[in-house]
Design a protein around this motif. Sequence first.
Motif, mmCIF file in Angstrom:
data_model
loop_
_atom_site.group_PDB
_atom_site.id
_atom_site.type_symbol
_atom_site.label_atom_id
_atom_site.label_comp_id
_atom_site.label_asym_id
_atom_site.label_seq_id
_atom_site.Cartn_x
_atom_site.Cartn_y
_atom_site.Cartn_z
ATOM 1 N N ARG A 1 -26.087 -30.096 -5.034
ATOM 2 C CA ARG A 1 -25.750 -31.373 -5.057
ATOM 3 C C ARG A 1 -25.362 -31.714 -6.543
ATOM 4 O O ARG A 1 -26.354 -31.426 -7.436
ATOM 5 C CB ARG A 1 -26.793 -32.265 -4.672
ATOM 6 N N ASN B 1 -19.148 -35.931 -0.018
ATOM 7 C CA ASN B 1 -20.262 -36.346 -1.218
ATOM 8 C C ASN B 1 -20.127 -35.360 -2.144
ATOM 9 O O ASN B 1 -19.371 -34.238 -2.205
ATOM 10 C CB ASN B 1 -21.454 -36.214 -0.633
ATOM 11 N N SER C 1 -20.867 -32.305 -3.323
ATOM 12 C CA SER C 1 -21.386 -31.251 -3.123
ATOM 13 C C SER C 1 -20.761 -30.013 -2.987
ATOM 14 O O SER C 1 -19.359 -29.963 -2.538
ATOM 15 C CB SER C 1 -22.069 -31.558 -1.334
#
Length: 125
Positions: free
Chosen positions: A23, A75, A77
Amino acid sequence: HVQLVESGGGSVEAGGSLRLFCRALGFMFSMHSMGWFRQAPGKKREGVATINSARRTGYADFVKGRFTIYKGRANNSLYLDMNNLKPEDTAVFYCARGGYLFGSRTTLSADDYTYWGQGTQVTVS
């Protein structure tokens, strides 16, 4: 500030699979090249896979055909799918942020990466 947090490591038997997740926070994720590196006990850190700003990927020879790096679209990621794992893949795996790198060029040189996560352990027996 820049943060990279890895997860997804673990212990598997040879031939098994794992998915690593990173992340990314604090920067424009879509614009940066990203990489996965690993370091085994007593060995130097080595590049495993990279994806550049244009999503062009590059791999170390020892993982070609087994590992896949990609960026999640929903996202911030970064993923590393690892298949057909071997005992020699045992290492701490690190997520790293590089610079803006477009076109076809990719890099697995640690010198080209400025931010690093804390690492996640992968053990293959």
